[in-house]
Design a protein around this motif. Structure first.
Motif, PDB file in Angstrom:
ATOM      1  N   ASN A  40       0.712  -1.296   0.024  1.00 55.66           N
ATOM      2  CA  ASN A  40      -0.069   0.077  -0.091  1.00 55.66           C
ATOM      3  C   ASN A  40       0.753   1.133  -0.146  1.00 55.66           C
ATOM      4  OD1 ASN A  40      -1.914   2.166   0.748  1.00 55.66           O
ATOM      5  ND2 ASN A  40      -3.038   0.930   1.930  1.00 55.66           N
ATOM      6  N   PRO A  41       0.820   2.233  -0.952  1.00 55.69           N
ATOM      7  CA  PRO A  41       1.550   3.489  -0.963  1.00 55.69           C
ATOM      8  C   PRO A  41       1.593   4.101   0.252  1.00 55.69           C
ATOM      9  CG  PRO A  41       0.299   2.979  -2.969  1.00 55.69           C
ATOM     10  CD  PRO A  41      -0.257   2.126  -2.224  1.00 55.69           C
ATOM     11  N   ASN A  42       0.347   4.337   0.918  1.00 54.40           N
ATOM     12  CA  ASN A  42       0.363   5.124   2.215  1.00 54.40           C
ATOM     13  C   ASN A  42       1.086   4.457   3.284  1.00 54.40           C
ATOM     14  OD1 ASN A  42      -1.298   7.209   0.796  1.00 54.40           O
ATOM     15  ND2 ASN A  42      -3.144   5.591   1.092  1.00 54.40           N
ATOM     16  N   LEU A  43       1.419   3.222   3.484  1.00 56.21           N
ATOM     17  CA  LEU A  43       2.138   2.404   4.418  1.00 56.21           C
ATOM     18  C   LEU A  43       3.461   2.304   4.300  1.00 56.21           C
ATOM     19  CD1 LEU A  43      -0.518  -0.184   5.141  1.00 56.21           C
ATOM     20  CD2 LEU A  43      -0.466   1.902   6.262  1.00 56.21           C
ATOM     21  N   ALA A  44       4.173   2.618   2.927  1.00 55.01           N
ATOM     22  CA  ALA A  44       5.498   2.437   2.694  1.00 55.01           C
ATOM     23  C   ALA A  44       6.118   3.500   2.122  1.00 55.01           C
ATOM     24  CB  ALA A  44       5.739   1.235   1.858  1.00 55.01           C
TER      25      ALA A  44
END
Length: 611
Positions: free
Chosen positions: A441-445
């Protein structure tokens, strides 16, 4: 993005005088890789027959290319002696039968291979446009001798994975033979360049698209090397008879013996080996390896032990016969050969899984292997009892990175595969983790966005990477790679957008110039901003020389194949740091001009990831 050229080649790509292995960079023609005297030509017994009707005329004699002697006398003491003449005492006891009239060879040839089964030299190559190759008119009206010269003098391997993938695609395509060259010779030049790139399986496929009765001396020479590079001495057997007539060399003399053994005729092979040894056709490990091939055939009944003591370099002969017989080549000998030999090793099914992992990673970084093929290889190694613990640990981390339900555990596994936190990973490891990175997930990495985006784009996952645009900081490496690779970009960037890029990890000044060159070549900057940025960054995009003129002319004429070759010529360097931004600008623009937009975007993004 497509990373394979043809279904029949994908598995392998995913998984005569002989030529020198030690770096085959910029060679004008194949050279002998055997000890002195081993590759010397022997006289031919008959001149080359006239090519079949409908083939193109052979190119004028080139002093740099091998030619077959015409009308040479038979070799004294031939390897296979004729039967003694019949004596009066041997006369038959029955009345003689009338001798039938000789059969016309042309009529006999039609029965051996009907016209419907023959392949024309006018269009040669294994991969059609519908299967991922270039269009048949990829070389347009280009002069065949000019195109062959470009291929022959091209240094390989190239520093760019995506340029290498595109060049392979062009070389294996089913394309029309350019003017002023023979289709078989054109196939030979393509296969020879593929071998230097490390693409042994693709090179063999190109050579095999020509019917054996159309082979030329040059193609016989290259075909021997493709068989050796793939560890397939049996591939020489259909060619031995023709090669001994039209392109004789001592390597083919040894092939006679090996093929006799492989066909289950040790009684014929043993005298040939003995004669070759007595006449010093081959000696030492080269002769022993040939004997081992003979022993591997049916009823071979001989065991040969190979000792590498005293062997100071690896050659195609030694590599190919060792791969064919399961002989392990010492690691130090690989250091005496060019890097392409490691890629041949990665593609060889006879190499143990554990021994293939390191060369496979190098091959993946070069574009010889796909990301999926490298993952499959590690998956297979994880279940192999002989695999070392380090490889097993890597396979376990890879499984966690792909399949663990906890996003933090997957990200931790990716960092482990990359060499740890705050470490710039090797490009091969980015290729290995491409699809695992795409699952995050882009928002988590966000903290690892630069490496994650570079990893995705190494496998051509451009639309997946584009979803990260709103989650990465403007001016970061991830942002730069996305704006270059996004296939659906709907607006041009401004000068201020370009100026916001700080260069990220690595050589920041070079990466700023590379970003500008890529955006300008892709048409994603206004003309005024291009001129302003070119002046402020010192990128001479208007430079004019013979290479730029040839590239512009080929692009203007729609010659996609010629453009790819010239683009590869512009990328002959040791690393991305040695490629001028001006060259990247020209290459990207020319590729777009002939409809290769996807490859142009991937090459531009790769410059940011690797500069």
């Amino acid at each position: 993005m497509r990373t394979s050229l043809k279904a029949s080649l994908a598995a392998a790509v995913a998984v005569g005088a002989l030529v020198a292995l030690a770096p085959a960079i910029g060679q004008d023609r194949p050279e002998s890789i055997l000890p002195p005297g081993f590759g010397e030509p022997t006289p031919a017994s008959a001149p080359r027959p006239t090519p079949p009707a409908g083939t193109q005329p052979t190119r004028p004699t080139d002093p740099t290319q091998p030619t077959a002697p015409a009308g040479a006398p038979a070799q004294p003491g031939a390897m296979i002696q004729p039967l003694p003449p019949t004596t009066p005492g041997d006369a038959p006891l029955v009345p003689p039968v009338a001798t039938p009239a000789p059969v016309d060879p042309a009529v006999l040839a039609q029965y051996e291979m009907p016209a419907s089964a023959r392949r024309s030299l006018a269009t040669v190559g294994p991969v059609t446009a519908s299967e991922g190759g270039l269009d048949t008119d990829a070389f347009g009206e280009a002069d065949g001798q000019y195109v062959e010269t470009l291929m022959r003098r091209l240094s390989a391997p190239l520093p760019s994975r995506w340029m290498s993938i595109l060049l392979r695609r062009a070389l294996v395509s089913h394309v029309d033979t350019p003017s002023r060259t023979n289709g078989a010779d054109f196939a030979a030049e393509r296969a020879w360049l593929l071998l230097r790139m490390g693409e042994s399986v693709a090179a063999r496929a190109v050579a095999q698209t020509v019917d054996t009765d159309n082979y030329t001396p040059k193609l016989y020479q290259v075909a021997m090397n493709t068989a050796l590079a793939t560890g397939d001495p049996a591939g020489l057997c259909p060619l031995v008879t023709g090669a001994m007539r039209y392109a004789p060399a001592r390597g083919w003399t040894m092939a006679q013996a090996m093929c006799a053994g492989l066909s289950g005729n040790p009684a014929q092979a043993s005298p040939l080996i003995a004669t070759a040894k007595r006449r010093n056709v081959a000696s030492g490990v080269d002769l022993l390896l040939a004997q081992k091939v003979v022993g591997a055939g049916a009823q071979g009944r001989q065991a040969v032990t190979i000792e590498w003591d005293g062997v100071d370099r690896l050659t195609a002969w030694r590599f190919g016969l060792a791969m064919a017989t399961g002989v392990t080549v010492p690691d130090e000998l690989y250091g005496t050969a060019g890097p392409q030999v490691k890629y041949w090793q990665a593609l060889s099914p006879s190499v143990a899984l554990g021994d293939r992992l390191a060369p496979a990673e190098a091959a993946a970084g070069q574009g010889v292997l796909s990301s999926a093929a490298l993952v499959d290889l590690y998956a297979a190694a994880a279940t192999d009892d002989d695999t070392q613990s380090g490889a097993t640990a890597t396979a376990n981390d890879l499984q966690t990175a792909y399949a663990d339900r906890n996003p933090d555990s997957r990200l931790t596994a990716l960092r482990q595969l990359w060499g740890g936190a705050n470490v710039r990973p090797s490009y091969a490891r980015l290729v290995l983790t491409a699809r695992a990175a795409a699952r995050l997930n882009p928002n988590l990495a966000k903290a690892d966005a630069d490496h994650l985006v570079a990893s995705m784009l190494s496998a051509g996952l451009d639309r997946t990477a584009a979803r990260w645009l709103g989650s990465v900081p403007a001016g970061s490496d991830a942002w730069a790679m996305i704006v270059l690779s996004d296939p659906d970009a709907y607006r041009r960037l401004s000068y201020s957008d370009l100026a916001s890029y700080t260069g990220g990890e690595g050589d920041s000044a070079l990466k700023q110039r590379m970003l500008f060159a890529g955006l300008a070549g892709l048409g994603r900057l206004n003309q005024g901003d291009i001129e302003r940025a070119a002046q402020s960054l010192g990128v001479r995009i208007g430079a004019d020389n013979a290479w730029t003129r040839a590239l512009d002319r080929a692009a203007r004429d729609g010659q996609a194949g010629t453009v790819v070759l010239l683009a590869a010529v512009g990328m002959q360097a040791g690393s991305w740091k040695d490629i001028p931004p001006e060259a990247l600008y020209r290459i990207v623009g020319a590729l777009r001009g002939v409809g290769l937009d996807g490859e142009a975007r991937m090459i531009a993004a790769e410059a940011i990831a690797r500069a």
